[in-house]
Design an enzyme around this catalytic site. Structure first.
Site, PDB file in Angstrom:
ATOM      1  N   TYR A 173       0.779  -1.139   0.073  1.00 46.76           N
ATOM      2  CA  TYR A 173       0.056  -0.109  -0.179  1.00 46.76           C
ATOM      3  C   TYR A 173       0.917   1.120  -0.013  1.00 46.76           C
ATOM      4  O   TYR A 173       2.239   1.062   0.168  1.00 46.76           O
ATOM      5  CB  TYR A 173      -1.137  -0.017   1.191  1.00 46.76           C
ATOM      6  CG  TYR A 173      -1.925  -1.184   0.999  1.00 46.76           C
ATOM      7  CD1 TYR A 173      -2.976  -1.175   0.104  1.00 46.76           C
ATOM      8  CD2 TYR A 173      -1.943  -2.228   1.935  1.00 46.76           C
ATOM      9  CE1 TYR A 173      -3.744  -2.122  -0.172  1.00 46.76           C
ATOM     10  CE2 TYR A 173      -2.927  -3.402   1.673  1.00 46.76           C
ATOM     11  CZ  TYR A 173      -3.713  -3.137   0.748  1.00 46.76           C
ATOM     12  OH  TYR A 173      -4.780  -4.107   0.294  1.00 46.76           O
ATOM     13  N   ARG A 330      -6.088 -14.764  10.030  1.00 45.32           N
ATOM     14  CA  ARG A 330      -7.163 -16.034   9.828  1.00 45.32           C
ATOM     15  C   ARG A 330      -7.413 -16.756  10.917  1.00 45.32           C
ATOM     16  O   ARG A 330      -8.782 -17.009  11.038  1.00 45.32           O
ATOM     17  CB  ARG A 330      -6.715 -16.793   8.739  1.00 45.32           C
ATOM     18  CG  ARG A 330      -6.445 -15.865   7.409  1.00 45.32           C
ATOM     19  CD  ARG A 330      -5.868 -16.735   6.307  1.00 45.32           C
ATOM     20  NE  ARG A 330      -4.215 -16.351   6.477  1.00 45.32           N
ATOM     21  CZ  ARG A 330      -3.530 -16.960   5.928  1.00 45.32           C
ATOM     22  NH1 ARG A 330      -3.794 -17.858   4.674  1.00 45.32           N
ATOM     23  NH2 ARG A 330      -2.083 -17.080   6.090  1.00 45.32           N
ATOM     24  N   CYS A 355      -6.862 -21.644   4.133  1.00 44.92           N
ATOM     25  CA  CYS A 355      -7.493 -21.853   2.769  1.00 44.92           C
ATOM     26  C   CYS A 355      -7.883 -20.735   1.831  1.00 44.92           C
ATOM     27  O   CYS A 355      -7.818 -20.773   0.587  1.00 44.92           O
ATOM     28  CB  CYS A 355      -8.635 -22.927   2.672  1.00 44.92           C
ATOM     29  SG  CYS A 355      -9.829 -22.178   3.369  1.00 44.92           S
ATOM     30  N   CYS A 359     -11.188 -14.932   2.198  1.00 48.39           N
ATOM     31  CA  CYS A 359     -10.580 -13.830   1.281  1.00 48.39           C
ATOM     32  C   CYS A 359     -11.410 -13.914  -0.099  1.00 48.39           C
ATOM     33  O   CYS A 359     -11.872 -12.989  -0.752  1.00 48.39           O
ATOM     34  CB  CYS A 359      -9.172 -13.948   1.017  1.00 48.39           C
ATOM     35  SG  CYS A 359      -8.294 -14.137   2.508  1.00 48.39           S
TER      36      CYS A 359
HETATM   37  C1  LIG Z   1      -9.577 -11.297   5.076  1.00 46.21           C
HETATM   38  C2  LIG Z   1      -8.186 -10.597   5.512  1.00 46.21           C
HETATM   39  C3  LIG Z   1      -7.761  -9.079   5.530  1.00 46.21           C
HETATM   40  C4  LIG Z   1      -6.840  -8.476   5.942  1.00 46.21           C
HETATM   41  N1  LIG Z   1      -6.902  -7.379   5.967  1.00 46.21           N
HETATM   42  C5  LIG Z   1      -5.707  -6.590   6.354  1.00 46.21           C
HETATM   43  C6  LIG Z   1      -5.730  -5.143   6.872  1.00 46.21           C
HETATM   44  O1  LIG Z   1      -6.555  -4.552   6.804  1.00 46.21           O
HETATM   45  N2  LIG Z   1      -4.649  -4.740   7.287  1.00 46.21           N
HETATM   46  C7  LIG Z   1      -3.407  -5.531   7.205  1.00 46.21           C
HETATM   47  O2  LIG Z   1      -2.362  -4.898   7.568  1.00 46.21           O
HETATM   48  N3  LIG Z   1      -3.423  -6.932   6.819  1.00 46.21           N
HETATM   49  C8  LIG Z   1      -4.548  -7.403   6.533  1.00 46.21           C
HETATM   50  N4  LIG Z   1      -4.396  -8.721   6.299  1.00 46.21           N
HETATM   51  C9  LIG Z   1      -3.040  -9.638   6.415  1.00 46.21           C
HETATM   52  C10 LIG Z   1      -3.136 -10.102   8.019  1.00 46.21           C
HETATM   53  O3  LIG Z   1      -3.180  -9.055   8.940  1.00 46.21           O
HETATM   54  C11 LIG Z   1      -1.720 -10.918   8.034  1.00 46.21           C
HETATM   55  O4  LIG Z   1      -0.693 -10.144   7.723  1.00 46.21           O
HETATM   56  C12 LIG Z   1      -1.829 -12.131   7.119  1.00 46.21           C
HETATM   57  O5  LIG Z   1      -3.122 -12.648   6.992  1.00 46.21           O
HETATM   58  C13 LIG Z   1      -1.128 -13.286   7.465  1.00 46.21           C
HETATM   59  O6  LIG Z   1      -1.328 -13.702   8.867  1.00 46.21           O
HETATM   60  P1  LIG Z   1      -2.100 -14.952   9.096  1.00 46.21           P
HETATM   61  O7  LIG Z   1      -1.289 -16.229   8.485  1.00 46.21           O
HETATM   62  O8  LIG Z   1      -2.258 -15.274  10.613  1.00 46.21           O
HETATM   63  O9  LIG Z   1      -3.556 -14.937   8.445  1.00 46.21           O
HETATM   64  C14 LIG Z   1      -5.585  -9.327   6.295  1.00 46.21           C
HETATM   65  C15 LIG Z   1      -5.700 -10.778   5.822  1.00 46.21           C
HETATM   66  C16 LIG Z   1      -6.921 -11.245   5.565  1.00 46.21           C
HETATM   67  C17 LIG Z   1      -7.066 -12.801   5.471  1.00 46.21           C
HETATM   68  S1  SF4 Z   2     -11.912 -19.864   5.553  1.00 46.11           S
HETATM   69 FE1  SF4 Z   2     -10.126 -21.036   5.378  1.00 46.11          FE
HETATM   70  S2  SF4 Z   2      -8.616 -19.312   5.788  1.00 46.11           S
HETATM   71 FE2  SF4 Z   2     -10.388 -18.396   6.105  1.00 46.11          FE
HETATM   72  S3  SF4 Z   2     -10.450 -18.581   8.437  1.00 46.11           S
HETATM   73 FE3  SF4 Z   2     -11.629 -20.351   7.320  1.00 46.11          FE
HETATM   74  S4  SF4 Z   2     -10.122 -21.844   7.690  1.00 46.11           S
HETATM   75 FE4  SF4 Z   2      -8.908 -20.069   7.742  1.00 46.11          FE
END
Ligand SMILES: Cc1cc2nc3c(=O)[nH]c(=O)nc-3n(C[C@H](O)[C@H](O)[C@H](O)COP(=O)(O)O)c2cc1C
Ligand code: SF4
Length: 390
Positions: A173, A330, A355, A359
């Site tokens: 961004y 997630r 998965c 998103c």
């Molecule tokens: C649905 C969704 C929305 C996200 N929105 C943001 C956001 O608004 N700002 C941000 O910095 N990262 C955002 N992320 C990234 C997460 O903060 C994180 O960096 C990334 O999902 C990896 O972490 P995880 O493996 O625990 O999901 C988003 C991720 C997901 C899945």
């Molecule tokens: S849809 Fe998949 S990636 Fe998203 S929260 Fe559920 S298990 Fe995790």
């Protein structure tokens, strides 16, 4: 007691444990950026679930900075009352949970349903091959305006009662576009050397501290790697982290990836920083090594995000001193009460299978507008059923 449940200070606030809900856009705002009651309830559930710090997702500081529909806005005082409701619901649980707001601007990374009234602006005119957007380079006065907009966003966040602010300097961004040599080709004082590429961040920080108390915690989420040939690399990120510490940031959250890097990963992932990962532990905690590198070079708390799914792995990250806090996105979509489960020894593993169906479903927010129910786990019922049958 598990190291995960030892308190830690970020600036002048105490976080009751080492678990952070990373900024996550969950929708549940109106199309014009106001918080809805559904969102307030979502935050109640998160706070009740035992997390130490919730970082509220992408909150755009000017109308042209919105990459997706149904995000929260903070570019006008009219948004303060709605944002205050989020803060109040978190604080009223009286369990010590803290909440920060993530101040953000998309720059060239405008997705479906994002702001497209004008050609998006960015530090330089570098095409985003995913969206095919060719942004226009910002003038100096536009840079000054953006600095002002971030600082006004911070003032509103402070007035709404948030415990801290996080600048979104990651994931491709606008602020990441300034920091990255891939997207910043400027030859003025905002481009070229690392110091110059960090200048906008320093100016935003200074302007914020003109408006709110100097001891108010300001964090930044940064890419330790853009995962692009000519982007930010971990060695440069270490230097960047040192600059951020010197500027005065209270903590750094270590992440990585830009939209155009998404094709690099084994399984295509959108958003790219939310990688699809299997149960193989070697794919987990995928920014850990970068966090470790940065942690060695600065004294302020380091938060690491990305693919953390096991309590035992989270504990190991803290015990090994690779980071001070772990952050997840997630897993909280799937299970808002994961910290309580970890605390009470109910489970070691998050139910989230990474998965990214949650998103992918977000595309419906473009079509359904205010009727979109919000980002949620689309696999939870299936996962629960599978676990019952085991
Ligand atoms: C649905 C969704 C929305 C996200 N929105 C943001 C956001 O608004 N700002 C941000 O910095 N990262 C955002 N992320 C990234 C997460 O903060 C994180 O960096 C990334 O999902 C990896 O972490 P995880 O493996 O625990 O999901 C988003 C991720 C997901 C899945
Ligand atoms: S849809 Fe998949 S990636 Fe998203 S929260 Fe559920 S298990 Fe995790």
């Amino acid at each position: 007691m598990s190291v995960l449940f030892r308190p830690i200070k970020i600036g002048n606030i105490e976080i009751k444990n080492r678990i952070v809900r990373s900024a996550t856009h969950i929708a549940r705002n109106t199309v014009d950026g106001f918080v809805t009651d559904k969102k307030v309830e979502y935050f109640r559930e998160l706070a009740l679930g035992g997390v130490g710090l919730i970082i509220k997702g992408f909150t755009y500081i000017s109308p042209d900075g919105r990459p997706f529909p149904l995000m929260s806005a903070i570019y006008d005082d009219k948004y303060i009352p709605g944002l205050r409701k989020l803060v109040e619901v978190v604080h009223s649980q009286n369990n010590g949970c803290k909440i920060a707001v993530q101040l953000s601007h998309a720059g060239r990374e405008i997705g479906p349903g994002g702001y497209r009234d004008e050609v998006p602006m960015a530090p330089s005119s570098v095409i985003d091959p995913i969206t095919r957007i060719v942004p226009r380079p910002m003038t100096i006065s536009e840079i000054h305006n953006i600095v002002e907009s971030f600082s006004e966003g911070a003032r509103r966040g402070y007035e709404a009662g948030f415990d801290a602010i996080q600048l979104h300097g990651a994931h491709g961004y606008l602020l990441n576009q300034f920091l990255s040599p891939h997207t910043n080709l400027r030859d003025d004082e905002y481009g070229g050397t690392l110091k110059n590429r960090c200048r906008i961040i320093e100016e935003i920080y200074q302007r914020i501290t003109d408006k709110i108390p100097k001891n108010f915690p300001i964090l930044i989420k940064m890419n330790a790697a853009d995962f692009l040939e000519d982007g930010i690399r971990p060695d440069e990120a270490v230097e960047m982290a040192k600059i951020f510490e010197k500027i005065g940031f209270s903590a750094l959250e270590i992440s990585g990836g830009m939209w155009e890097a998404m094709m690099k990963f084994k399984k295509k992932a959108f958003p790219p920083e939310a990688r699809k990962i299997s149960d193989d532990p070697s794919e987990h905690a995928y920014h850990r090594e970068h966090a470790k590198l940065i942690k060695k070079s600065v004294k302020i708390p380091i938060i690491v995000v990305g693919g953390i799914r096991f309590k035992s792995m989270a504990e190991d990250i803290i015990k090994s001193n690779d980071a001070d806090l772990v952050s997840m996105s997630r897993p909280f979509i799937c299970e808002p009460d994961l910290p309580n489960k970890w605390k009470n020894g109910i489970t070691d593993r998050s139910l989230c299978i990474s998965c990214n169906k949650c998103c992918d479903d977000a595309i419906n927010s473009v079509i359904q507008g205010n009727a979109y129910p919000g980002i949620r786990c689309l696999m939870r019922k299936k996962i629960d059923k599978l676990n019952q049958n085991v």
